[in-house]
Design a protein around this motif. Structure first.
Motif: not given
Length: 355
Positions: A142-155, A202-211
């Motif tokens: 997150h310190s490099f703008g290379n990640a995001i946490d997603i809590g959910g979706y709206r249809l 427990y409440n979100h999905m974390h995704v990033d592009l780390a090496m």
């Protein structure tokens, strides 16, 4: 007093020297991060739009935190999927999120719910902090703008799907949907952490592009928890699947009229169903059996087609049907040829009436 003044002067000089040394030895962000950003823009993986705009300046620090060319993002897929709040991300993350939405999220949403995702509940992107906010831990992506946490979706119909509730307590299709998205993310992102990976997610999905280094098969990925096989999407109409069957004859690919059985009717034609001749060969219809020569009206009625014109060319099918006639062979009429070349049959007219 003089001694005290000298001490303060030496202290000031020492602090100044330490400050200069600190500035000289200021830590730098790894070069690959800048290179990854520049490469993404050079390859045109992200197009600027009203929803994706460059930040007003580079983010440099504190420490090695920051981005060379940060992007302010309010929506993905050219506005089709909104963020619940504006996110600061690098170019590579925006490109990968767009690909994930197109290839994984939207197909899964249409298959399981019959509609698209229109909003992502974003819980954080750029933030200069340690991993999981733990003191002494390494800096987060997150310190490099290379990640995001997603809590959910709206249809599209307004329904909300959240990780904190639906990962374990949603209905079967909703749980499968979230796990489909998790598995698809593992194919595209370097790190994917969903509920069950550790207490912090427990409440979100974390995704990033780390090496994470390399393996013999390519870059190392972290996917937790392990992906699972999910149930099949539920049919939208609650009906069983249509069985496989052979396609009907494609008239456009069937060749010229003289290459197939057609009935010509005053300038227009229609093809005989491919199966009809086979059915006739196996067992001619009762209306055909016993008839010596079916006329055009009879053929048209059997095929449920308009009667062909009496002025049309002789029907190729007519000869075929005649060859199927199982009645006793016809006796050739007897007679004699007159001197003027006219054949005179013997017997009554009914014996030689061919109509």
């Amino acid at each position: 007093m003089a001694r005290r003044g000298l001490s303060l002067l030496l202290l000031a000089i020492g602090l100044g020297g330490l400050a200069g040394c600190s500035k000289f030895e200021h830590a730098q962000r790894p070069a690959w991060r800048r290179q990854a950003e520049e490469s993404c823009f050079a390859r045109h993986l992200v197009a600027l739009s009203p929803y994706v705009q460059p930040a007003s300046h580079e983010i440099d620090g504190p420490s090695i935190c920051g981005l060379t060319r940060p992007l302010k993002v309010t929506a993905l897929q050219n506005g089709a999927v909104m963020f619940s709040s504006t996110q600061t991300l690098d170019c590579s993350m925006v490109a990968t999120l767009n690909d994930w939405l197109e290839q994984v999220v939207q197909p899964a949403a249409r298959a399981r719910f019959g509609q698209n995702v229109v909003e992502i509940e974003s819980m954080g992107s750029y933030n200069c902090r340690s991993m999981n906010h733990q003191i002494g831990a390494r800096l987060s992506e997150h310190s490099f703008g290379n990640a995001i946490d997603i809590g959910g979706y709206r249809l599209a119909d307004g329904r909300k799907i959240t990780y904190v509730r639906d990962w374990t307590h949603g209905d079967a299709q909703t749980q499968a949907f979230l796990r489909d998205l998790h598995g698809g993310a593992c194919d595209r992102f370097a790190t994917v952490l969903s509920p069950g990976s550790n207490p912090f997610h427990y409440n979100h999905m974390h995704v990033d592009l780390a090496m994470h280094g390399m393996r013999s098969t390519g870059p190392r990925h972290i996917c937790r928890p392990e992906r699972q096989n999910t149930i099949a999407p539920q049919p939208r109409d609650n009906l069983p699947e249509t069985p496989d069957f052979d396609d009907d004859l494609d008239i456009a690919q069937a060749g010229a009229p003289h290459e197939r059985g057609v009935l010509a009717t005053g300038g227009e034609s229609f093809a005989v169903a491919a199966a009809a001749p086979d059915m006739i060969r196996r067992r001619p219809p009762a209306a055909i059996r016993g008839r010596k020569a079916p006329d055009l009206d009879e053929v048209a009625r059997l095929l449920q087609r308009p009667a062909p014109s009496r002025h049309a060319r002789p029907l190729p099918l007519h000869a075929e049907l005649r060859s199927l006639d199982r009645s006793p062979p016809r006796r050739e009429p007897r007679g004699a040829m007159r001197e003027d070349g006219v054949f005179v049959p013997e017997g009554a007219p009914s014996d030689f009436d061919l109509h």
